[in-house]
Design a protein around this motif. Structure first.
Motif, PDB file in Angstrom:
ATOM      1  N   ILE A 150     -36.633 -25.011  -6.097  1.00 23.91           N
ATOM      2  CA  ILE A 150     -35.300 -25.324  -5.571  1.00 23.91           C
ATOM      3  C   ILE A 150     -35.280 -24.829  -4.134  1.00 23.91           C
ATOM      4  N   THR A 151     -35.065 -25.730  -3.190  1.00 31.24           N
ATOM      5  CA  THR A 151     -35.066 -25.271  -1.803  1.00 31.24           C
ATOM      6  C   THR A 151     -33.895 -24.323  -1.564  1.00 31.24           C
ATOM      7  N   ALA A 152     -34.167 -23.302  -0.766  1.00 31.98           N
ATOM      8  CA  ALA A 152     -33.146 -22.332  -0.321  1.00 31.98           C
ATOM      9  C   ALA A 152     -32.788 -21.259  -1.344  1.00 31.98           C
ATOM     10  N   THR A 153     -33.562 -21.112  -2.405  1.00 34.43           N
ATOM     11  CA  THR A 153     -33.306 -19.950  -3.280  1.00 34.43           C
ATOM     12  C   THR A 153     -33.659 -18.652  -2.548  1.00 34.43           C
ATOM     13  N   GLY A 154     -34.731 -18.689  -1.747  1.00 35.70           N
ATOM     14  CA  GLY A 154     -35.077 -17.490  -0.975  1.00 35.70           C
ATOM     15  C   GLY A 154     -33.966 -17.150   0.017  1.00 35.70           C
ATOM     16  N   CYS A 155     -33.520 -18.163   0.755  1.00 35.12           N
ATOM     17  CA  CYS A 155     -32.423 -17.963   1.722  1.00 35.12           C
ATOM     18  C   CYS A 155     -31.190 -17.391   1.010  1.00 35.12           C
ATOM     19  N   SER A 156     -30.914 -17.923  -0.171  1.00 33.57           N
ATOM     20  CA  SER A 156     -29.687 -17.533  -0.885  1.00 33.57           C
ATOM     21  C   SER A 156     -29.772 -16.101  -1.389  1.00 33.57           C
ATOM     22  N   VAL A 157     -30.947 -15.695  -1.870  1.00 34.96           N
ATOM     23  CA  VAL A 157     -31.046 -14.307  -2.335  1.00 34.96           C
ATOM     24  C   VAL A 157     -30.977 -13.347  -1.144  1.00 34.96           C
ATOM     25  N   THR A 158     -31.424 -13.790   0.025  1.00 41.01           N
ATOM     26  CA  THR A 158     -31.257 -12.942   1.221  1.00 41.01           C
ATOM     27  C   THR A 158     -29.766 -12.730   1.508  1.00 41.01           C
ATOM     28  N   ALA A 159     -28.982 -13.781   1.377  1.00 48.34           N
ATOM     29  CA  ALA A 159     -27.530 -13.648   1.592  1.00 48.34           C
ATOM     30  C   ALA A 159     -26.906 -12.754   0.521  1.00 48.34           C
ATOM     31  N   LEU A 160     -27.405 -12.855  -0.708  1.00 55.98           N
ATOM     32  CA  LEU A 160     -26.889 -11.979  -1.773  1.00 55.98           C
ATOM     33  C   LEU A 160     -27.225 -10.516  -1.464  1.00 55.98           C
ATOM     34  N   ILE A 161     -28.406 -10.279  -0.900  1.00 60.98           N
ATOM     35  CA  ILE A 161     -28.756  -8.920  -0.468  1.00 60.98           C
ATOM     36  C   ILE A 161     -27.719  -8.434   0.550  1.00 60.98           C
ATOM     37  N   ALA A 162     -27.365  -9.309   1.500  1.00 63.82           N
ATOM     38  CA  ALA A 162     -26.357  -8.916   2.505  1.00 63.82           C
ATOM     39  C   ALA A 162     -25.052  -8.514   1.820  1.00 63.82           C
ATOM     40  N   ALA A 163     -24.651  -9.262   0.796  1.00 64.42           N
ATOM     41  CA  ALA A 163     -23.390  -8.934   0.089  1.00 64.42           C
ATOM     42  C   ALA A 163     -23.497  -7.600  -0.637  1.00 64.42           C
ATOM     43  N   PHE A 164     -24.636  -7.336  -1.263  1.00 59.35           N
ATOM     44  CA  PHE A 164     -24.807  -6.066  -1.985  1.00 59.35           C
ATOM     45  C   PHE A 164     -24.855  -4.898  -0.999  1.00 59.35           C
ATOM     46  N   VAL A 165     -25.583  -5.081   0.101  1.00 59.28           N
ATOM     47  CA  VAL A 165     -25.672  -3.998   1.088  1.00 59.28           C
ATOM     48  C   VAL A 165     -24.304  -3.776   1.744  1.00 59.28           C
ATOM     49  N   ALA A 166     -23.520  -4.837   1.863  1.00 59.44           N
ATOM     50  CA  ALA A 166     -22.182  -4.712   2.475  1.00 59.44           C
ATOM     51  C   ALA A 166     -21.304  -3.734   1.698  1.00 59.44           C
ATOM     52  N   VAL A 167     -21.435  -3.719   0.376  1.00 60.86           N
ATOM     53  CA  VAL A 167     -20.559  -2.833  -0.409  1.00 60.86           C
ATOM     54  C   VAL A 167     -21.170  -1.451  -0.631  1.00 60.86           C
ATOM     55  N   ASP A 168     -22.438  -1.273  -0.261  1.00 59.90           N
ATOM     56  CA  ASP A 168     -23.065   0.047  -0.410  1.00 59.90           C
ATOM     57  C   ASP A 168     -24.079   0.272   0.709  1.00 59.90           C
ATOM     58  N   PRO A 169     -23.587   0.289   1.961  1.00 58.98           N
ATOM     59  CA  PRO A 169     -24.520   0.286   3.099  1.00 58.98           C
ATOM     60  C   PRO A 169     -25.403   1.526   3.192  1.00 58.98           C
ATOM     61  N   SER A 170     -24.966   2.630   2.610  1.00 59.32           N
ATOM     62  CA  SER A 170     -25.810   3.823   2.715  1.00 59.32           C
ATOM     63  C   SER A 170     -26.926   3.839   1.664  1.00 59.32           C
ATOM     64  N   ASN A 171     -26.943   2.872   0.770  1.00 61.52           N
ATOM     65  CA  ASN A 171     -28.027   2.763  -0.221  1.00 61.52           C
ATOM     66  C   ASN A 171     -28.659   1.367  -0.154  1.00 61.52           C
ATOM     67  N   ALA A 172     -29.121   1.016   1.041  1.00 58.60           N
ATOM     68  CA  ALA A 172     -29.634  -0.348   1.254  1.00 58.60           C
ATOM     69  C   ALA A 172     -30.893  -0.625   0.433  1.00 58.60           C
ATOM     70  N   PHE A 173     -31.703   0.385   0.221  1.00 58.51           N
ATOM     71  CA  PHE A 173     -32.934   0.210  -0.563  1.00 58.51           C
ATOM     72  C   PHE A 173     -32.579  -0.212  -1.996  1.00 58.51           C
ATOM     73  N   GLU A 174     -31.680   0.543  -2.611  1.00 58.55           N
ATOM     74  CA  GLU A 174     -31.282   0.236  -3.991  1.00 58.55           C
ATOM     75  C   GLU A 174     -30.530  -1.097  -4.053  1.00 58.55           C
ATOM     76  N   ALA A 175     -29.613  -1.312  -3.094  1.00 57.20           N
ATOM     77  CA  ALA A 175     -28.809  -2.542  -3.097  1.00 57.20           C
ATOM     78  C   ALA A 175     -29.695  -3.783  -2.984  1.00 57.20           C
ATOM     79  N   THR A 176     -30.760  -3.680  -2.191  1.00 53.21           N
ATOM     80  CA  THR A 176     -31.677  -4.815  -2.015  1.00 53.21           C
ATOM     81  C   THR A 176     -32.379  -5.152  -3.330  1.00 53.21           C
TER      82      THR A 176
END
Ligand SMILES: Nc1ncnc2c1ncn2[C@@H]1O[C@H](COP(=O)(O)OP(=O)(O)O)[C@@H](O)[C@H]1O
Ligand SMILES: Cc1ncsc1CCOP(=O)(O)O
Ligand SMILES: [Mg+2]
Length: 281
Positions: A204-230
């Protein structure tokens, strides 16, 4: 020495964190600005919406000073980059950095041309919080070299790029994630693997792109734990793929069911499927 996966039983701690993170995204609905390629805009925005985040695909240079300081995270993706989009990306990265907002880079096909590689290296100078690519992209960035590629697809396993990911993380200060059958995440010292997902997600094209955006959303709510959020974002997206695959007949229906599954993920399903393990040297 090559790192070997140490397979551990599913970790209750990671599973609980995954549910906490997903419910936090659903509750806070972080605003994620995406400057991304034309192919991915639809799936990326729908992935963010299904997870409970709020996508905005704004890329015009004139708007960035007004808009970017107010977003909760920024996602930059060079998939269909042209010279006229690069100033917008750099300006947005600068605004994100200066307003202490996390930003995530997807270096699509980084090694495919000198223009693309240099653009990625210039963006990396602007201090991304996370870099997420496939194996070939992370190898190209780590070596800073243009090399024969299959374009946006990887010709390497994610595990081929563990040392490259660690070097890139050490050199840049970013969390580096390498997607594939096992999604690798490193801060340059620690290395963990998220073992969720199904192979058909590559079709499926853009699944990689989409999970990168999901990482941004997870890191947005827990920016001090970017490793875990990713790692958690990669795992949650993978679980949605696994659930979607139960109903899918092929890539087109998986695309639909993945989005539905992400939207509907419940606590019991998520907790019983998250699989994140430590990698040991
Ligand atoms: N062989 C696989 N098994 C399970 N999941 C996979 C596999 N290959 C890719 N994925 C998943 O598909 C998504 C996209 O990854 P990938 O195809 O590596 O990115 P890209 O599209 O940027 O090359 C990720 O969520 C990843 O975990
Ligand atoms: C096919 C294609 N061509 C340029 S960008 C793009 C989408 C790539 O998406 P992904 O990296 O998620 O496979
Ligand atoms: Mg990609």
């Amino acid at each position: 020495m090559e790192a070997e996966p140490k397979v551990e039983p599913p970790s209750d701690q990671w599973a609980d964190m995954a549910w906490t993170m997903l419910t936090t995204v659903r509750r806070q609905s972080p605003l994620i600005q995406c400057i991304t390629n034309f192919v991915s805009m639809d799936l990326m925005a729908n992935t963010l919406l299904s997870a409970g985040a709020s996508p905005a695909m704004l890329h015009t240079l004139e708007e960035i000073p007004h808009f970017t300081p107010h977003v909760h995270a920024l996602c930059l993706n060079v998939g269909t980059l042209s010279a006229d989009w690069l100033p917008s990306m750099k300006a947005a990265a600068n605004f994100a950095f200066n307003s202490s907002k996390p930003w995530v880079l997807d270096p699509v096909a980084a090694g495919a041309s000198g223009f693309r590689l240099n653009a990625c290296l210039e963006l990396i100078q602007l201090k991304p919080t996370v870099i997420r690519g496939n194996g070939s992209e992370i190898l190209a960035l780590s070596k800073a070299s243009v090399q024969p590629t299959k374009g946006v697809d990887s010709s390497h396993e994610s595990t081929d790029a563990i040392e490259a990911a660690k070097s890139l993380a050490q050199a840049t200060g970013a969390i580096v994630a390498v997607s594939g059958a096992i999604d690798i995440v490193t801060d340059g010292k620690r290395v963990i693997g998220a073992h969720n997902g199904v192979a058909m997600m590559q079709k499926i094209t853009a699944t990689g792109c989409s999970v990168t955006a999901l990482i941004a959303a997870f890191v947005a709510v827990d920016p001090s734990n970017a490793f875990e959020a990713t790692a958690l974002a990669l795992s949650v997206f993978g679980v949605a793929g696994e659930m979607g695959m139960r109903l899918a007949k092929g890539p087109a229906s998986l695309r639909m069911h993945l989005i539905d599954s992400l939207y509907g993920l419940d606590e019991a399903t998520l907790i019983s499927h998250v699989k994140i393990t430590t990698f040991c040297d």
